[in-house]
Design a protein around this motif. Structure first.
Motif, short mmCIF file in Angstrom:
data_model
loop_
_atom_site.label_atom_id
_atom_site.label_comp_id
_atom_site.label_asym_id
_atom_site.label_seq_id
_atom_site.Cartn_x
_atom_site.Cartn_y
_atom_site.Cartn_z
N SER A 40 44.19 43.46 44.11
CA SER A 40 45.50 42.82 43.96
C SER A 40 45.44 41.53 43.15
CB SER A 40 46.09 42.53 45.35
OG SER A 40 46.29 43.72 46.06
N ALA A 41 44.40 40.70 43.37
CA ALA A 41 44.33 39.42 42.66
C ALA A 41 44.21 39.62 41.15
CB ALA A 41 43.17 38.59 43.19
N PRO A 42 43.31 40.50 40.64
CA PRO A 42 43.28 40.74 39.19
C PRO A 42 44.59 41.34 38.68
CG PRO A 42 41.24 41.47 40.19
CD PRO A 42 42.18 41.16 41.31
N LEU A 43 45.21 42.23 39.48
CA LEU A 43 46.49 42.79 39.06
C LEU A 43 47.55 41.70 38.92
CD1 LEU A 43 46.97 46.17 40.99
CD2 LEU A 43 46.87 45.82 38.52
N ALA A 44 47.53 40.75 39.87
CA ALA A 44 48.48 39.64 39.79
C ALA A 44 48.25 38.84 38.51
CB ALA A 44 48.34 38.73 41.01
N PRO A 47 43.94 33.79 47.59
CA PRO A 47 44.00 33.93 46.13
C PRO A 47 45.33 34.47 45.62
CG PRO A 47 41.88 34.71 46.93
CD PRO A 47 42.74 34.45 48.15
N ILE A 48 45.89 35.45 46.32
CA ILE A 48 47.13 36.05 45.81
C ILE A 48 48.30 35.08 45.90
CG2 ILE A 48 48.02 37.10 47.94
CD1 ILE A 48 47.84 38.81 44.51
N PHE A 49 48.20 34.06 46.75
CA PHE A 49 49.23 33.03 46.82
C PHE A 49 48.97 31.91 45.81
CE2 PHE A 49 50.21 35.14 50.77
CZ PHE A 49 51.58 35.00 50.86
N LEU A 104 54.10 41.30 43.22
CA LEU A 104 54.31 42.75 43.32
C LEU A 104 53.03 43.57 43.30
CD1 LEU A 104 57.55 43.30 41.21
CD2 LEU A 104 57.29 43.24 43.69
N PRO A 105 51.92 43.10 42.69
CA PRO A 105 50.70 43.90 42.80
C PRO A 105 50.27 44.20 44.22
CG PRO A 105 50.44 42.25 41.08
CD PRO A 105 51.76 41.98 41.76
#
Length: 802
Positions: A242-246, A297-299, A751-752
């Protein structure tokens, strides 16, 4: 704070070296104890903790008592394996399937895993519940009971398998627990010395099952420990995706808006540096990586580009090759430093408010995201100005709105044209917009009232996931795979062995039967009374004798006989050796918190309506009950955190704007957004679970940013224009374009998470994106409408009086 940006623009090499060295040193120190154990003894290595039980503090009463009582009664968490065969006329009770079941059980006895240096966790072989590990209990002669292995060896014929089935159906303790009521399916229970090995056990069992000959049997592996442990194993993989997708999503949108890879590259590098430094600080502080902290990370990534977009947007609209670049950079930072600092403070406060919750992993998450917000702010206000000053002129060729249109303020992109229409609409339809907003609040209020607070770790997986399928099938076929335990104790100072008294055991037996009849959640209640009644029946070889004996000596005789079985210690899983304390095992067909709460209330009401023959104290324990407790703590804690941080952010914005009116204005879009989203949750019938609860405070930290930028820039422009109409028109040029770009980039940046196969991540992705997009829309539509109606009192300080 403007001096920091000016210093970075002038001394760009020094700031680049400092930032690189800072990130490198933190990362090295964080990884060193794990890569080189013992090299730096004052630092702790990276540790991972995925146990939801640790959502509660280690000294929480419910956790302490749970550990104590599980030790007293030798109770362990189980991996549950359901075996069904819908193709064989005898179901799973045929020779081949029972042979495979015995092979699986024998293999389970050998499973052991090293947890820490010199310590191991394993399947508790002596407590396994399976046909080959339990006794057949039957009459040997009048007054004598025989205890023989139910399935000492695998049956050689289907007729022998059918005999095993018939014997199991005769024993009430097995029916519904180990054998289905229709006698076609089996459930196996593998107890674990530590629940942290449950996912590994499930994987190893599945590997062996995959080698079995296809007999038509289907094996379903489930259980709360398996769900929780597997979630912990998969969450890091999901974040790694998810983090690379973001980052990819953010890169694509920035490229769409600004069109120059070299220009937007610094934003992504600053975001990566923010994530690396924040996670390194988390590890260096000795904190474990938990379910919540894995989502940091995603935040951080979308938050880190919030201010970058404002700077890029303003620089894009102001840049021309003819002007001095340092002058442009300083002008951009002069326009933006104040709203960027305001939003950094409010965002950090919003996340830091999570420290008000009584949930340690949530506290750690909130604290370190707040730290990450400040780290991201520092990299933004230093690296971007330094980077802009370092770029060669050819890198900025064809960059900027002035390169493609006569005046930057008349941007002709689709976004610019749309906003130029939306601004006057919001200002001129003010009363209608306000009325619609009030109607939306009423609608949301009705939905919020209907919100159901509920969670279940099994539901952290998609409905098609094999663990959800297994859970559904096993709880349809058997009494239930969710265990909750009711501890009963006598407060009498005299030890008169209350749980050997016929009246006490009769009361327990009647209560168990009544509760099973009253609730469709309670599949079965097991206790000492089941052992006593079963042995007593076989003593007389009479089905009518399945009851509690009339005297203490008769009860003592049945227990003494049971001690001749192969599993005499089973008695002590229901009662203490002094017979002062007992426990009832509740098999529940659902692990939902609402269902556990219903059972807790049902039992409490029963005890009040039907007092036992002597005073008994009662308390719950077990994993299902602990989940109920920490979820309740989460909900109440998040409500307190949200209300507390809402007040703090209101005070903070009022101080920053030096006006209570403007502070209230900044909070209105956020309040409308949160009400609307949670109203929709209620109307949609979604559960208010862990991620949904956390998002209330997270949205406060993020969603208020748009309003602050809008209001800060509005006041600055009004001071120049001294009239609302020209202020409104100018606000819906560059300032609103920057806000809109932020709304799109940050909203899409989450959204990822929808690509994850874990439901909490999907919930966070869709809800936080919805909150951010709606908050941005409310800031751009509702705020100009409110200002249009209340412009006179709002702008009284900005007006220049003759």
């Amino acid at each position: 704070m403007l001096w920091l940006s000016k210093a970075a623009a002038k001394r760009r090499k020094g700031f680049f070296v400092f930032s690189l060295a800072f990130a490198f040193i933190l990362t090295t120190l964080a990884l060193a104890p794990s890569v080189m154990p013992g090299a730096l003894p004052f630092l702790k290595p990276l540790t991972i903790d995925t146990d939801p039980e640790n959502m509660l503090p280690a000294d929480a009463t419910v956790r302490v008592r749970n550990g104590e009582l599980k030790t007293v009664f030798d109770i362990y968490d189980f991996v549950v394996v359901g075996v069904l065969n819908e193709t064989h006329p005898q179901g799973v009770f045929n020779a081949k399937d029972l042979a495979n079941v015995k092979t699986l059980t024998d293999y389970a006895k050998t499973l052991s895993y090293e947890q820490r240096a010199g310590t191991f966790a394993n399947v508790i072989a002596s407590d396994i519940i399976a046909p080959s590990t339990v006794d057949n209990i039957e009459t040997e002669s009048l007054g004598a009971v025989s205890f023989t292995w139910l399935m000492k060896t695998a049956p050689s014929t289907d007729q022998e398998a059918a005999l095993i089935r018939d014997r199991m159906l005769k024993i009430p303790m097995y029916k519904g627990t180990m054998i289905s009521d229709d006698g076609a399916a089996l459930a196996l229970y593998y107890p674990l010395s530590e629940k942290s090995i449950s996912h590994a056990v499930a994987q190893d069992l599945q590997e062996l099952i995959d080698t079995f000959e296809n007999t038509g049997a289907v094996y379903h592996i489930t259980g709360l420990p398996v769900a929780e442990d597997r979630f912990g194993s998969e969450m890091f993989f999901q974040m790694a995706v998810s983090a690379p997708l973001a980052m990819l999503f953010v890169f694509g949108l920035l490229w769409l808006f600004f069109g120059h890879v070299r220009i937007i590259l610094i934003s992504l590098l600053a975001a990566m540096a923010s994530v690396i430094c924040t996670m390194a600080l988390l590890v260096l502080s000795g904190q474990t990586i938990h379910i919540m902290s894995s989502m940091i990370p995603i935040f951080i990534i979308p938050i880190a580009v919030l201010d970058d977009i404002h700077i890029l947007s303003d620089f894009y609209d102001k840049y021309t090759p003819e002007r001095d670049r340092l002058e442009i950079v300083n002008e951009v930072m002069a326009d933006l430093w104040r709203p960027m600092w305001y939003t950094t403070l409010t965002t950090a406060v919003g996340f830091a408010s999570l420290m008000l919750t009584p949930i340690p992993p949530v506290q750690v998450f909130g604290l370190f995201v707040a730290i990450g917000v400040f780290v991201a702010w520092f990299f933004t206000v230093t690296l971007l100005p330094a980077y802009f000053m370092s770029l060669p002129d050819k890198a900025l060729a064809d960059f900027g709105a002035l390169q493609t249109s006569e005046r930057a303020i008349r941007d002709q992109s689709w976004l610019g044209r749309f906003l130029r229409t939306a601004g006057p609409f919001a200002g001129h339809r003010a009363k209608s917009i306000i009325v619609l907003s009030l109607a939306l609040v009423v609608w949301a209020g009705i939905g919020i009232v209907n919100i159901s607070v509920n969670d279940n770790p099994i539901k952290w997986f998609e409905t098609s996931d094999q663990i959800r399928v297994a859970d559904r099938i096993i709880n349809e076929e058997f009494a239930g795979s969710y265990m909750a335990y009711l501890h009963l104790s006598s407060d009498s100072a005299v030890n008169d062995e209350p749980f050997k008294a016929p009246e006490t055991l009769r009361y327990i037996a009647k209560m168990s039967a009544d509760l099973e009849a009253e609730s469709n959640v309670i599949g079965k209640v097991s206790g000492l009374d089941d052992i006593v009644s079963t042995v007593y029946r076989e003593l007389y070889n009479d089905p009518a004798a399945y009851r509690i004996p009339d005297t203490r000596p008769a009860i003592a005789q049945t227990l003494l006989m049971y001690e001749n079985s192969h599993r005499p210690d089973d008695i002590w899983t229901f009662v203490t050796p002094d017979f002062q304390d007992a426990v009832l095992w509740f098999q529940l067909k659902s692990g939902d918190n609402t269902d556990m709460a219903q059972v807790e209330k049902l039992v409490g009401d029963y005890l009040n309506r039907n007092p036992p023959p002597r005073t008994l104290a009662s308390e719950w324990f077990g994993l299902t009950y602990i989940n109920l407790v920490w979820q309740d703590e989460m909900v109440t804690g998040m409500l307190k955190a949200f209300l507390g941080s809402f007040i703090v952010v209101l005070i903070l914005t009022s101080l920053l704007f030096r006006s209570l009116s403007w502070g209230i204005m900044a909070m209105i879009p956020l309040a409308l957004t949160v009400a609307t989203i949670y109203g929709a949750v209620g109307w949609a019938g979604m559960d208010y679970d862990m991620p949904t609860a956390v998002l209330s405070s997270l949205s406060l930290g993020l969603a208020v940013d748009y309003a602050i930028h809008f209001l800060a820039r509005t006041r600055e422009i009004f001071r120049r224009q001294q009239a609302w109409e020209p202020t409104l028109r100018e606000m819906f040029e560059e300032p609103s374009r920057a806000i809109s770009r932020n709304v799109i980039v940050v909203g899409v940046g989450f959204l990822p998470l929808l690509a994850a196969n874990l439901v909490p991540y999907q919930t966070v992705g869709i809800l936080i994106s919805s909150i951010l997009i709606l908050a941005g829309a409310a800031s751009l539509i509702l705020l100009p409408a409110l200002i249009s109606v209340f412009q006179k009192p709002l702008f009284h300080r900005e007006r220049i009086t003759e």
